[in-house]
Structures are given as structure tokens and as C-alpha cells.
Design an enzyme around this catalytic site. Structure first.
Site, PDB file in Angstrom:
ATOM      1  N   THR A   1       0.805  -1.219   0.000  1.00  0.00           N
ATOM      2  CA  THR A   1       0.000   0.000   0.000  1.00  0.00           C
ATOM      3  C   THR A   1       0.839   1.270   0.000  1.00  0.00           C
ATOM      4  OG1 THR A   1      -1.776  -1.147   1.116  1.00  0.00           O
ATOM      5  CG2 THR A   1      -1.771   1.241   1.324  1.00  0.00           C
TER       6      THR A   1
ATOM      7  N   ASP B   1       1.402  -6.218  -4.627  1.00  0.00           N
ATOM      8  CA  ASP B   1       0.598  -6.324  -3.416  1.00  0.00           C
ATOM      9  C   ASP B   1       1.186  -7.521  -2.676  1.00  0.00           C
ATOM     10  OD1 ASP B   1      -1.589  -7.348  -1.683  1.00  0.00           O
ATOM     11  OD2 ASP B   1      -2.731  -5.738  -2.616  1.00  0.00           O
TER      12      ASP B   1
ATOM     13  N   THR C   1       1.477  -4.978   4.014  1.00  0.00           N
ATOM     14  CA  THR C   1       1.282  -5.461   5.387  1.00  0.00           C
ATOM     15  C   THR C   1       0.702  -6.880   5.434  1.00  0.00           C
ATOM     16  OG1 THR C   1      -0.892  -4.397   5.416  1.00  0.00           O
ATOM     17  CG2 THR C   1       0.946  -3.168   6.351  1.00  0.00           C
TER      18      THR C   1
HETATM   19  N1  ASN Z   1      -2.825  -5.392   0.345  1.00  0.00           N
HETATM   20  C1  ASN Z   1      -1.765  -4.571   0.852  1.00  0.00           C
HETATM   21  C2  ASN Z   1      -0.479  -5.387   0.791  1.00  0.00           C
HETATM   22  O1  ASN Z   1      -0.261  -6.217   1.642  1.00  0.00           O
HETATM   23  C3  ASN Z   1      -2.072  -4.123   2.266  1.00  0.00           C
HETATM   24  C4  ASN Z   1      -1.120  -3.085   2.832  1.00  0.00           C
HETATM   25  O2  ASN Z   1       0.028  -2.984   2.461  1.00  0.00           O
HETATM   26  N2  ASN Z   1      -1.576  -2.292   3.767  1.00  0.00           N
HETATM   27  O3  ASN Z   1       0.290  -5.222  -0.118  1.00  0.00           O
END
Ligand code: ASN
Length: 476
Positions: free
Chosen positions: A16, A74, A106
């Protein structure tokens, strides 16, 4: 204060943090992150020719290069080969940089952090993973805070571990789990306190941090993906469990209830487990709970050990799964893998504490060790022991303000400016702990307030950092 420079490699894998809105939702965009950082004064001092932060309050700048995945992803798309690629990138650039920050989504960050912690053997440099819940491209975000925090920690402290930094907390990577899908406090480490916290000042818990390895750094890649994890639920079918254990599976994380409890009255399930362990599958019992550990307090749990399942203690399922894959990737006999699963390799599980532990913080312990040293008659042994133990004992006594103990060791010839394994003198420790009487005693005995520890900080810096005005006044 002289300005010195830490060299940092910022590896952007996706997530993200560097995403932009698109018709189908947020998606990573190549090149965006570096352009953005260059334009932000916290991340780049325009008077410098290359990406360099302005000086920190310790007078240190961080010069960094951004290395971006050819196609940032992602983190839901992360796979074993990505872990290996990241490990190899660190290996390739290991000598050229002081520390590494990995920007990562994340969703699977806890898995990557765990996998890297095992693959990066004898790591002597700081590696920090971070990311954000809100992209940098949005005006209000958690990206700046997380990235700046991770870079500051990596640039100033020598923490020879794979860590994860999020929302003011630096965690040991292989202890973390994502605990919130959208909230900004997205990670937690249920069974180990943070290694450091950032806020008005930075607090590092040096007692938790692993010591610098003696052997040279090397990468041992994960090549085996014959592992699985299954979360037990009421009514689970024996054939569903059996499917998870079918060849080529060689390792299974069995996520059980509470303190490791399993429906042991279900003989069909127990039989499936027994047949699998007899075939050599390594089955590790882990709790579904975010906090706490598996034990044999209940018959419902201890029955598992009779069919060859081993205890995962307080390891997270993420750490257990990646540790299994790491060990299975090496040509090790099953018994050796089982033994290593039940030991801490990178601080991923707590060591059994069936013996009384003495803390270096206990006066009685410090005192008895110091007295034993001073009573040794043979001069060769004594000199050797003094050299090894006094620096550590003096630092420990300085932290708790044990004036008597310090005085006794000094009378016995301990070197007041001797350094512990972090290059810290007793004066560093006393100044950080705000032990004004100890600082006074040490200064009277000639302790130097200007020696720098391994992260470049002097005792005076410590007093300022931890905001102890009485200690600062003594230095003045
Ligand atoms: N879908 C994203 C990822 O893991 C979530 C994030 O980074 N907050 O790449």
C-alpha cells in the site's frame, strides 16, 4: 556535533505504501515512491547531491538508495521465490550498506519477516521491514511516520536482527502477526515486548536485542515448499486433516485451541496424526491465540505428544511455518529438524525456563559474581575473568544504581571505561537510566563522558535522549 552518514538501502517490493488509486482499486506504481521521497524535505535535503536525509538530532544523516522491484506487488502475491530474491538482494549489497529497510505490503509482512530471519544467517546488520495502511499518495497517511521511523532506527542503531517497524514500535520480525486489517496499529508481537519504541525519544530495550554474531553473514535459502498449516475447528473431518498431511507434505503447523488443546477424544483424528508422524512428517503444535504458548497442562493437549506431535511453545504460526520450510530445505535428518524446531534459532521462541534465572539486574547476583572474581587467587585466571566480566557487571550495576557494588569493583581494579558488547561504558548506561548518583561517582573516578558507543552515542547524548536534566546538569 560532527555529521556522520549512515548508508542505507531502501528496498521497495510493493504494498500500500507506494500505491496509487486505479479503476480497480489501489495498485503499486513503478518509480512513484522514489520521486515522491526526493520531493519531501524529511527524506531529502536538496543541498545534497544524492538522496540524503537532513541531519538528525544526533547529527547523523542517512544517505540511501532506493532499489525497486521490477514490478512492485501487493504482498498478497508474495511467494517463496520473493523471500529468496529479497535475501539475495541483501546478500549482494551487504558490504555496501550499513543497514536495510524493506518496504513491503502489510498482508504477508509477518511471513516475509519470519522467513528472512531464518534465511539471513549470522546477520550483523539491521534489517527492518515496514509499510503502511494508507498510501503515501494520500495527504493524510501513516506511510511517512512508518518509513521515517524505520529509517531513523536503521540509521542510528545497530540491531543485528530482522525487525518489523510499525506505528512507533520496532518488533522482532519473527514474533509479529498482522492483527488489524485496516487500523494503523496493524502489527503486534504477542509474546515478546517491542525491541524499541519511538516517540518523543527513542527507547531501545538492549536486553532483548540479540548479540552480534561471530561468524560471517551468509544466506541459506528456503527451497522447500512442502509445508502447510491447518487451523483446527470443532467438527473438523479426519479426511480434511489427512488431505493436509498427504505427500509431498513434510511439515505441518497444527493450530490448536488455547494452550495447545486438541479434540483428543476423536480417535480418527489422532490416528491421522500418528500415521503422518510415523511417515516422518514434522507436525508442530501452535496455539490459535495471539498471545501465550502451548503446554501440557491439559490431557486434551498432552495426548498430541503421544502421537509424535512436537511443541511449538510460543512461536507464531508464521514463524513456525517458515522455520519448517527453512529446516526442510537443508539436508537434515528428521530428528535434527525436530530438535531445531524445539530450540530458538533467531529468538523466535522463548527458551524453556525450568531453571531459576538470575537477572543481571539483581544486586545479590552482581555482588556474588564480583566477590567470586575478587577472591580468585591465580592471577592468570583472575585477569581473564576480570576482563570478560567486569565491563558487563559494571554496566549492570550502573543501570540499577548499585553504588556499593560499583565502588567495590573499582577498588578491585575494574576499568571504569571498559565497554560491554554494545560498546557502552558504565557511564552510558547510568546516564540513560537517569542514575544521577552513579553518574557522579563514575565521573569522580574519571569516567569519560565523550566516548561513543557502537551507535555513535556518548553518555552526554544518552542523558539528552532520555531527558534526565539532573544528569545533564552533572555533565555541565
Ligand atoms: N494489500 C496490501 C499489501 O499487503 C495491504 C497493505 O500494504 N496495507 O500489499
Amino acid at each position: 556535533m560532527q555529521t556522520d552518514i549512515a548508508r542505507l538501502l531502501l528496498l521497495y517490493t510493493g504494498g500500500t505504501i507506494g500505491m496509487m488509486p486505479s479503476e480497480r482499486g489501489y495498485t503499486p506504481v513503478s518509480g512513484y515512491l522514489e520521486r515522491q521521497l526526493e520531493a519531501m524535505p524529511q527524506f531529502h535535503d536538496k543541498t545534497m547531491p544524492r538522496l540524503t536525509t537532513p541531519p538528525s538530532r544526533f547529527g547523523k544523516r542517512i544517505r540511501y538508495d532506493v532499489l525497486e522491484y521490477a514490478h512492485p506487488i501487493d504482498s498478497a502475491y508474495m511467494d517463496v521465490q520473493d523471500w529468496v530474491q529479497i535475501a539475495h538482494l541483501i546478500e549482494q549489497h551487504y558490504d555496501a550498506y550499513d543497514a536495510f529497510v524493506i518496504l513491503h505490503g502489510t498482508d504477508t509482512m509477518a511471513y516475509t519477516a519470519s522467513a528472512l530471519s531464518f534465511m539471513l544467517e549470522d546477520l550483523a546488520k539491521t534489517v527492518i521491514l515496514t509499510g503502511s495502511q494508507i498510501p503515501l499518495s494520500q495527504s493524510s497517511n501513516d506511510a511517512i511516520e512508518n518509513l521515517l521511523g524505520a529509517m531513523t532506527l536503521a540509521g542510528h542503531y545497530e540491531i543485528p536482527e530482522v525487525c518489523l517497524f510499525f506505528r512507533g514500535h520496532l518488533y522482532r520480525g519473527n514474533r509479529t502477526q498482522k492483527v488489524d486489517a485496516a487500523g494503523l496499529q496493524a502489527f503486534d508481537s504477542g509474546n515478546l515486548p517491542p525491541l524499541a519504541t519511538t516517540g518523543t525519544h527513542i527507547q531501545v530495550d538492549w536486553d532483548l536485542i540479540r548479540s552480534v554474531p561471530r561468524k560471517p553473514f551468509r544466506v541459506q535459502t528456503i527451497t522447500n515448499r512442502d509445508v502447510a498449516a491447518v487451523r483446527i475447528f470443532p467438527g473438523i473431518r479426519a479426511d480434511a486433516l489427512a488431505n493436509f498431511l498427504k505427500p509431498p507434505i513434510q511439515g505441518l503447523v497444527l493450530e490448536t485451541y488455547g494452550s495447545g488443546n486438541f479434540p483428543a477424544n476423536r480417535l480418527d483424528l489422532m490416528e491421522v496424526l500418528r500415521l503422518a508422524t510415523e511417515r516422518g512428517v514434522v507436525i508442530v503444535n501452535c496455539t490459535q491465540c495471539h498471545k501465550g504458548m502451548v503446554n501440557s497442562d491439559y490431557a486434551a493437549g498432552s495426548a498430541l505428544y503421544d502421537v509424535g506431535v512436537i511443541s511449538g511453545s510460543d512461536m507464531t504460526p508464521e514463524a513456525t511455518l517458515t522455520k519448517l520450510a527453512y529446516l526442510l530445505s537443508q539436508d537434515l535428518p528428521t530428528d535434527e529438524i525436530k530438535q531445531q524446531m524445539q530450540r530458538s534459532l533467531r529468538g523466535e521462541r522463548s527458551e524453556p525456563q525450568n531453571q531459576t534465572r538470575f537477572s543481571f539486574r539483581e544486586r545479590a547476583f552482581l555482588d556474588s559474581v564480583a566477590r567470586t572474581i575478587s577472591s580468585i587467587a591465580s592471577s592468570d585466571d583472575k585477569v581473564h575473568l576480570e576482563r570478560t566480566l567486569y565491563p558487563v557487571l559494571l554496566c549492570a550495576a550502573s543501570e540499577i544504581g548499585d553504588l556499593e557494588g560499583i565502588q567495590r569493583m573499582l577498588d578491585d581494579g575494574a576499568d571504569i571505561n571498559a565497554r560491554d558488547y554494545n560498546g557502552r561504558t558504565p557511564l552510558h548506561v547510568a546516564a540513560a537510566a537517569g542514575q544521577a548518583h552513579t553518574v557522579q561517582l563514575l565521573l569522580q573516578h574519571g569516567a569519560s563522558p565523550l566516548v561513543a558507543d557502537r551507535s555513535g552515542r556518548t553518555p552526554i547524548d544518552e542523558a539528552h535522549l532520555h531527558q534526565h536534566p539532573d544528569v545533564i546538569a552533572l555533565f555541565k
